[in-house]
Design an enzyme around this catalytic site. Structure first.
Site, short mmCIF file in Angstrom:
data_model
loop_
_atom_site.label_atom_id
_atom_site.label_comp_id
_atom_site.label_asym_id
_atom_site.label_seq_id
_atom_site.Cartn_x
_atom_site.Cartn_y
_atom_site.Cartn_z
N HIS A 268 20.15 68.16 -9.08
CA HIS A 268 21.39 67.39 -8.86
C HIS A 268 21.07 65.95 -8.51
CE1 HIS A 268 25.69 67.04 -7.62
NE2 HIS A 268 25.19 66.13 -6.80
N GLU A 269 20.18 65.76 -7.54
CA GLU A 269 19.86 64.39 -7.13
C GLU A 269 19.05 63.66 -8.20
OE1 GLU A 269 21.54 63.40 -4.79
OE2 GLU A 269 22.10 65.34 -3.95
N GLU A 298 28.65 61.49 -10.63
CA GLU A 298 28.57 62.93 -10.45
C GLU A 298 28.47 63.67 -11.78
OE1 GLU A 298 27.99 64.63 -7.85
OE2 GLU A 298 28.15 62.98 -6.42
#
Length: 505
Positions: A268-269, A298
């Site tokens: 995700h990061e 996002e």
């Protein structure tokens, strides 16, 4: 024209210097959330608040205002989507907004954020909401003052949402999330009624942390994260911050007995980091070199985490290596592992939620923070209201506030208005992924062979390089020929879950 060019260069100089100061502030905040000694917290709050005041002073100075006034109707601003036009357009809008904020409020708020995050860490680790309550009360007071100083057309929440999703309205976001929720509910119900369940013990075996880190870094590098321009560290709540060009910091947290926790937070990061590393460094600190919105940001993290990292082709490529690293997997078939990392069931923890129920976690937070900001929900009643909403939407509740209203760092950091961007990102990611498949061909076949650069290069060209030259809705129109739509996300989820759960495609 020469005068206008000189004025433009002077404007860029002022804003670029403010961006350098902001990078220093980001570095201090990264340090605070990763390796800072616990007793250094009070002085760190003083340091960060000093920088916040200097940044605000520079960005809202009379000089910047005069330069923008001279440039707003100049030939340099004629094309609102050129680099110069974008810089003038976006900075004018931000100047008008930020100039309404008193310097004292900016300084007080930045100090409060640092202190509140430090108390949040203590409160979460000790499951002690009363310890955190005064900090949240104060943070909400300051956020109300911020929103009221800026002003708003419809609701106080609009003023704060604008920081993350420029020009978006709370009512529009609420409508989009309601439509998504209405279509998600039948899907989740069908999965629950299917009677199929993966073997979740697969993910809860012994996964030594050092090997998790090795594997996570390897995958991050192979999908395109540049470790010569970034690094991965450990924190209480994973995040990504851009200190400056070629300095992107990402973080994760490890659980030796639950593989997805670190691996998917890392992916995700990394998705955020790839966006930051893909921005134009020659425009650092200026709108053409900045992400257009948190929703688009996002979309990148959710795409790499889920659409790539939870896909069957991805694990066909990486599972043999995973089995070599972790003997605890034994002779577990790859299909069983893939099913486990795509398990769908209501859960308490947002960052570990499956793709189908994840947005319900976001809707809960979106509704609660609006009520907190308006004052309709007293902070003292938050734990009860949290459990009530979790019972309504997910059929769950917990007496443990660490797994409830204390699980996210966002409110301690004053990030009111941030949460809905996760769901916007989920919707954007599905639309972008569909378009990438149209433009690039068989993405699944690429992933099966460990080929990820065509997708990254496409995202760099379409999403990263334009920076803020187009507002998010227009950028999506440019790329996909359509505005925000939740239906591609539902189609993607049904396509993934149909063979796993035996439900209607």
């Amino acid at each position: 024209m020469a005068d206008h060019q000189q004025q433009y260069d002077a404007l860029c100089q002022e804003i670029s210097e403010a961006a350098k100061l902001d990078g220093i502030q980001q570095l201090l905040e990264w340090d605070e959330r990763t390796i800072m000694p616990a007793k250094a917290g009070t002085h760190r709050a003083e340091q960060v608040s000093l920088l916040a005041g200097l940044i605000h002073e520079r960005r809202t100075s009379a000089k910047v205002g005069e330069l923008l006034a001279s440039l707003r109707d100049s030939p340099l601003a004629e094309d609102p989507h050129s680099d110069m036009g974008t810089t003038i357009r976006v900075l004018s809008r931000e100047y008008e907004r930020d100039s309404k904020l008193p310097q004292a409020l900016v300084v007080e708020l930045s100090k409060a954020k640092v202190l509140a995050q430090q108390v949040w860490v203590q409160a979460r680790s000790g499951n002690n909401f009363p310890l955190f309550r005064p900090q949240l009360d104060n943070m909400l007071k300051l956020m109300r003052e911020t929103a009221d100083a800026i002003g708003y057309a419809e609701s106080r929440y609009d003023a704060l949402l604008d920081y993350y999703e420029p020009e978006a309205k709370t009512s529009e976001v609420a409508a989009a999330l309601t439509a998504l929720k209405d279509d998600l509910a039948p899907l989740v119900a069908e999965i629950a009624q299917s009677g199929r369940h993966p073997k979740m013990d697969i993910l809860k075996r012994d996964y030594p942390i050092a090997l998790q880190e090795e594997f996570g870094k390897r995958v991050a590098k192979e999908i395109g994260f540049d470790f010569e321009a970034g690094r991965l560290d450990v924190t209480h709540h994973p995040f990504c911050c851009g200190v400056g060009p070629h300095d992107c910091r990402i973080t994760t947290r490890y659980d030796q007995n639950f593989f997805p926790s670190a691996f998917y937070s890392t992916l995700h990061e990394v998705g955020h980091g790839l966006y930051d590393q893909g921005l134009r460094s020659d425009q650092f600190g200026l709108p053409p070199g900045l992400a257009v919105s948190l929703g688009l940001h996002e979309s990148q993290s959710r795409m790499w985490e889920n659409m790539v990292g939870r896909s069957y082709p991805f694990w066909r490529h990486y599972y043999p290596e995973l089995k070599k690293l972790f003997p605890s997997l034994g002779d577990t078939p790859m299909g069983d592992f893939h099913f486990a990392v795509n398990d769908v069931r209501p859960s308490l923890i947002r960052v570990e939620a499956d793709e189908a129920t994840y947005n319900l976690h976001i809707i809960i937070r979106f509704e609660l923070e609006q009520a907190l900001l308006s004052g309709d929900l007293p902070v003292a009643d938050l734990p009860g209201a949290w459990n009530e909403k979790y019972q309504q939407l997910l059929g769950l509740s917990s007496d443990d506030d660490a797994d409830g209203c204390l699980q996210d760092v966002h409110w301690s950091a004053g990030l009111i208005g941030y949460f809905p961007t996760y769901s916007l990102g989920n919707m954007y990611s599905a639309q972008l992924f569909d378009q990438a498949a149209i433009d690039l061909g068989d993405l699944a076949e690429m992933f099966r062979h460990g080929v990820f650069m065509p997708l990254l290069d496409w995202l760099r060209e379409k999403v990263h390089q334009p920076g803020s030259c187009y507002p998010a809705p227009q950028l999506m129109q440019n790329i996909c020929g359509e505005s925000l739509d939740h239906r591609p996300l539902l189609k993607y989820l049904r396509t993934k879950y149909a063979p796993l759960y035996g439900i209607e495609h």
